[in-house]
Write a protein that holds these residues in place. Structure first.
Motif, PDB file in Angstrom:
ATOM      1  N   VAL A 181       2.476  -4.309  -8.849  1.00 17.60           N
ATOM      2  CA  VAL A 181       2.709  -4.238  -7.708  1.00 17.60           C
ATOM      3  C   VAL A 181       1.069  -4.469  -6.987  1.00 17.60           C
ATOM      4  CG1 VAL A 181       2.416  -1.805  -5.258  1.00 17.60           C
ATOM      5  CG2 VAL A 181       3.713  -2.252  -7.737  1.00 17.60           C
ATOM      6  N   LEU A 182      -0.222  -3.864  -7.906  1.00 17.08           N
ATOM      7  CA  LEU A 182      -1.670  -3.323  -7.022  1.00 17.08           C
ATOM      8  C   LEU A 182      -2.183  -4.911  -7.540  1.00 17.08           C
ATOM      9  CD1 LEU A 182      -3.788  -2.313  -6.276  1.00 17.08           C
ATOM     10  CD2 LEU A 182      -4.241  -1.767  -9.227  1.00 17.08           C
ATOM     11  N   GLY A 183      -1.194  -6.085  -8.234  1.00 15.35           N
ATOM     12  CA  GLY A 183      -2.155  -7.010  -8.315  1.00 15.35           C
ATOM     13  C   GLY A 183      -1.724  -8.303  -7.177  1.00 15.35           C
ATOM     14  N   LYS A 184      -0.397  -7.696  -6.730  1.00 19.51           N
ATOM     15  CA  LYS A 184       0.031  -8.136  -4.854  1.00 19.51           C
ATOM     16  C   LYS A 184      -1.029  -8.093  -4.088  1.00 19.51           C
ATOM     17  CE  LYS A 184       3.713 -11.591  -5.629  1.00 19.51           C
ATOM     18  NZ  LYS A 184       5.283 -11.396  -5.508  1.00 19.51           N
ATOM     19  N   LEU A 185      -0.323  -6.954  -4.338  1.00 19.54           N
ATOM     20  CA  LEU A 185      -1.679  -6.030  -3.380  1.00 19.54           C
ATOM     21  C   LEU A 185      -2.787  -6.510  -3.226  1.00 19.54           C
ATOM     22  CD1 LEU A 185      -2.234  -3.988  -0.532  1.00 19.54           C
ATOM     23  CD2 LEU A 185      -2.587  -2.198  -2.355  1.00 19.54           C
ATOM     24  N   ILE A 186      -3.971  -6.818  -4.320  1.00 20.06           N
ATOM     25  CA  ILE A 186      -4.981  -7.189  -3.947  1.00 20.06           C
ATOM     26  C   ILE A 186      -4.993  -8.387  -3.366  1.00 20.06           C
ATOM     27  CG2 ILE A 186      -6.552  -8.367  -5.403  1.00 20.06           C
ATOM     28  CD1 ILE A 186      -6.600  -5.958  -7.273  1.00 20.06           C
ATOM     29  N   TYR A 187      -4.097  -9.477  -3.752  1.00 24.94           N
ATOM     30  CA  TYR A 187      -3.968 -11.205  -3.742  1.00 24.94           C
ATOM     31  C   TYR A 187      -3.468 -10.887  -2.138  1.00 24.94           C
ATOM     32  CZ  TYR A 187      -0.674 -14.792  -2.094  1.00 24.94           C
ATOM     33  OH  TYR A 187       0.144 -16.157  -2.063  1.00 24.94           O
ATOM     34  N   TYR A 188      -2.647  -9.909  -1.103  1.00 27.70           N
ATOM     35  CA  TYR A 188      -2.104 -10.284   0.096  1.00 27.70           C
ATOM     36  C   TYR A 188      -3.608  -9.923   1.202  1.00 27.70           C
ATOM     37  CZ  TYR A 188       2.820 -11.707  -0.717  1.00 27.70           C
ATOM     38  OH  TYR A 188       4.219 -12.375  -1.145  1.00 27.70           O
ATOM     39  N   ASN A 189      -3.643  -9.241   0.652  1.00 23.28           N
ATOM     40  CA  ASN A 189      -5.314  -8.138   1.054  1.00 23.28           C
ATOM     41  C   ASN A 189      -6.345  -9.423   1.478  1.00 23.28           C
ATOM     42  OD1 ASN A 189      -7.155  -6.270   2.497  1.00 23.28           O
ATOM     43  ND2 ASN A 189      -7.558  -6.285   0.506  1.00 23.28           N
TER      44      ASN A 189
ATOM     45  N   LYS B 151       0.825  -0.783  -0.111  1.00 19.84           N
ATOM     46  CA  LYS B 151      -0.056   0.098   0.342  1.00 19.84           C
ATOM     47  C   LYS B 151       0.947   1.402  -0.350  1.00 19.84           C
ATOM     48  CE  LYS B 151      -3.776   1.635   2.927  1.00 19.84           C
ATOM     49  NZ  LYS B 151      -3.263   3.155   3.413  1.00 19.84           N
ATOM     50  N   GLU B 152       1.729   1.296   0.898  1.00 17.93           N
ATOM     51  CA  GLU B 152       3.479   2.399   1.060  1.00 17.93           C
ATOM     52  C   GLU B 152       3.547   2.367  -0.218  1.00 17.93           C
ATOM     53  OE1 GLU B 152       5.304   1.573   4.308  1.00 17.93           O
ATOM     54  OE2 GLU B 152       3.640   1.999   5.091  1.00 17.93           O
TER      55      GLU B 152
ATOM     56  N   ALA C  74       1.345   3.997  -3.004  1.00 23.31           N
ATOM     57  CA  ALA C  74       1.223   5.440  -2.985  1.00 23.31           C
ATOM     58  C   ALA C  74       2.402   6.090  -3.457  1.00 23.31           C
ATOM     59  CB  ALA C  74       0.538   5.895  -0.708  1.00 23.31           C
ATOM     60  N   ASP C  75       4.050   6.193  -2.366  1.00 18.33           N
ATOM     61  CA  ASP C  75       4.991   6.053  -3.560  1.00 18.33           C
ATOM     62  C   ASP C  75       5.015   6.783  -4.160  1.00 18.33           C
ATOM     63  OD1 ASP C  75       5.172   6.940  -0.670  1.00 18.33           O
ATOM     64  OD2 ASP C  75       6.909   5.203  -0.624  1.00 18.33           O
ATOM     65  N   ILE C  76       4.662   5.379  -5.544  1.00 16.42           N
ATOM     66  CA  ILE C  76       4.273   5.679  -6.727  1.00 16.42           C
ATOM     67  C   ILE C  76       3.720   6.488  -7.590  1.00 16.42           C
ATOM     68  CG2 ILE C  76       3.961   4.423  -8.734  1.00 16.42           C
ATOM     69  CD1 ILE C  76       4.922   1.654  -7.500  1.00 16.42           C
ATOM     70  N   LYS C  77       2.336   6.323  -6.839  1.00 16.88           N
ATOM     71  CA  LYS C  77       1.526   7.876  -7.298  1.00 16.88           C
ATOM     72  C   LYS C  77       2.304   9.125  -7.251  1.00 16.88           C
ATOM     73  CE  LYS C  77      -3.321   8.879  -6.414  1.00 16.88           C
ATOM     74  NZ  LYS C  77      -4.783   7.998  -5.894  1.00 16.88           N
ATOM     75  N   GLU C  78       2.240   9.561  -6.289  1.00 19.12           N
ATOM     76  CA  GLU C  78       2.342  10.851  -5.830  1.00 19.12           C
ATOM     77  C   GLU C  78       4.073  10.932  -7.126  1.00 19.12           C
ATOM     78  OE1 GLU C  78       4.579  14.005  -2.600  1.00 19.12           O
ATOM     79  OE2 GLU C  78       4.403  11.598  -1.904  1.00 19.12           O
ATOM     80  N   ASP C  79       5.195  10.228  -7.249  1.00 18.73           N
ATOM     81  CA  ASP C  79       5.787  10.781  -8.299  1.00 18.73           C
ATOM     82  C   ASP C  79       4.647  10.623  -9.950  1.00 18.73           C
ATOM     83  OD1 ASP C  79       7.303  10.172  -6.151  1.00 18.73           O
ATOM     84  OD2 ASP C  79       8.500   8.322  -7.123  1.00 18.73           O
ATOM     85  N   ILE C  80       4.124   9.501  -9.953  1.00 17.44           N
ATOM     86  CA  ILE C  80       3.539  10.134 -11.735  1.00 17.44           C
ATOM     87  C   ILE C  80       2.605  11.017 -11.086  1.00 17.44           C
ATOM     88  CG2 ILE C  80       2.080   8.691 -13.180  1.00 17.44           C
ATOM     89  CD1 ILE C  80       5.087   7.507 -13.142  1.00 17.44           C
TER      90      ILE C  80
END
Length: 282
Positions: A70-78, A38-39, A42-48
């Motif tokens: 990143v998002l795929g792994k985030l959805i998976y672990y959540n 998640k962090e 968020a960091d990537i979003k700010e840069d983009i």
């Protein structure tokens, strides 16, 4: 932009290895990976949002590969964390029925909403002719009959289809996770059905096999360390038709063993050296 992809994937793999060794359970590992990813996102979003893209190719690469990784792994672990925290038992019929239910739901979602979609076939075939439409900002077309989720996304950081790629990645990981939770009898579609493998079965303890799986993972012996613990364990479970259940908790119990923490590996070394000595004496 490609160096960013390699760095992100490498950093995620390092964090997974770190937490695999530190976390008290897979539930704990899933939670901590969820917070970490998640962090990262968020960091990537700010840069983009602040810097944008220098080329069209970079924008397509970002939304087709980098963000979904990143998002795929985030959805998976959540999802794993949610499944683990609601699990009704630690083993037995109720335990297996619970994971079998989640596996049926995943297959139903795939059958009804994924496999027949034009985008899924496009992505799976490796096509690139519609990448500019799918993976650049500002191309969302409501006439396509998109899911209502599209109205909730941040259009400065999503093309909508980057999320669909992330879901494909996440669902594959969730499938692998669920199949490792089930015995071959509960999940026969992952069995090797070839007659030449019917005589293969594991004759040591389950802990011995878990010890071997972790050892192979720890020394990057399989696919240069790019394959995770659960995928490796699934291969062994399929090959030997054995259910290992929660290998993560078993591994953490091994770390607190009295005496040697690597009983099976010690035995392997001793047995191999003894075999070598016998061969020399023939």
């Amino acid at each position: 932009m490609r160096h960013l992809l390699h760095k992100i994937v490498s950093d995620i793999q390092k964090q997974e290895r770190k937490l695999s060794a530190e976390a008290s359970s897979f539930m704990d590992e899933a939670y901590r990976m969820t917070v970490y990813l998640k962090e990262v996102l968020a960091d990537i979003k700010e840069d983009i949002i602040n810097e944008g893209f220098t080329t069209l190719e970079d924008e397509i690469l970002f939304f087709k590969q980098i963000k979904p990784s990143v998002l795929g792994k985030l959805i998976y672990y959540n999802k794993v964390f949610r499944i683990e925290t609601a699990c009704p038992a630690s083993n037995g019929n109720m335990y297996e029925s619970y994971f079998a239910m989640h596996l049926r739901e995943l297959k139903l979602e795939y059958t009804e909403h994924v496999c027949n979609s034009d985008f899924y076939r496009y992505y799976r075939s490796g096509r690139t002719d519609r990448d500019e439409q799918y993976f650049t900002l500002g191309k969302i077309n409501c006439y396509d009959g998109l899911n209502s989720f599209v109205f909730e996304i941040d259009t400065k950081f999503s093309t909508y289809f980057d999320y669909k790629v992330a879901k494909i990645i996440a669902n594959e990981l969730i499938y692998n996770y669920l199949t490792t939770k089930l015995s071959p009898e509960q999940n026969p579609d992952v069995l090797l059905q070839h007659g030449e493998t019917k005589d293969f079965f594991w004759t040591q303890t389950k802990n011995a096999l878990i010890e071997l799986v972790y050892a192979l993972y720890a020394c990057d012996a399989i696919s240069h360390g790019k394959i995770g613990i659960r995928k490796i364990s699934m291969v062994f479970q399929i090959l030997f038709r054995i259910s290992l259940n929660d290998i993560h908790n078993s591994f953490h119990r091994m770390k607190t063993r009295a005496g040697s923490r690597t009983l099976f590996l010690d035995q392997l070394k001793y047995s191999l050296e003894e075999y070598m000595d016998r061969e020399d004496n023939l």
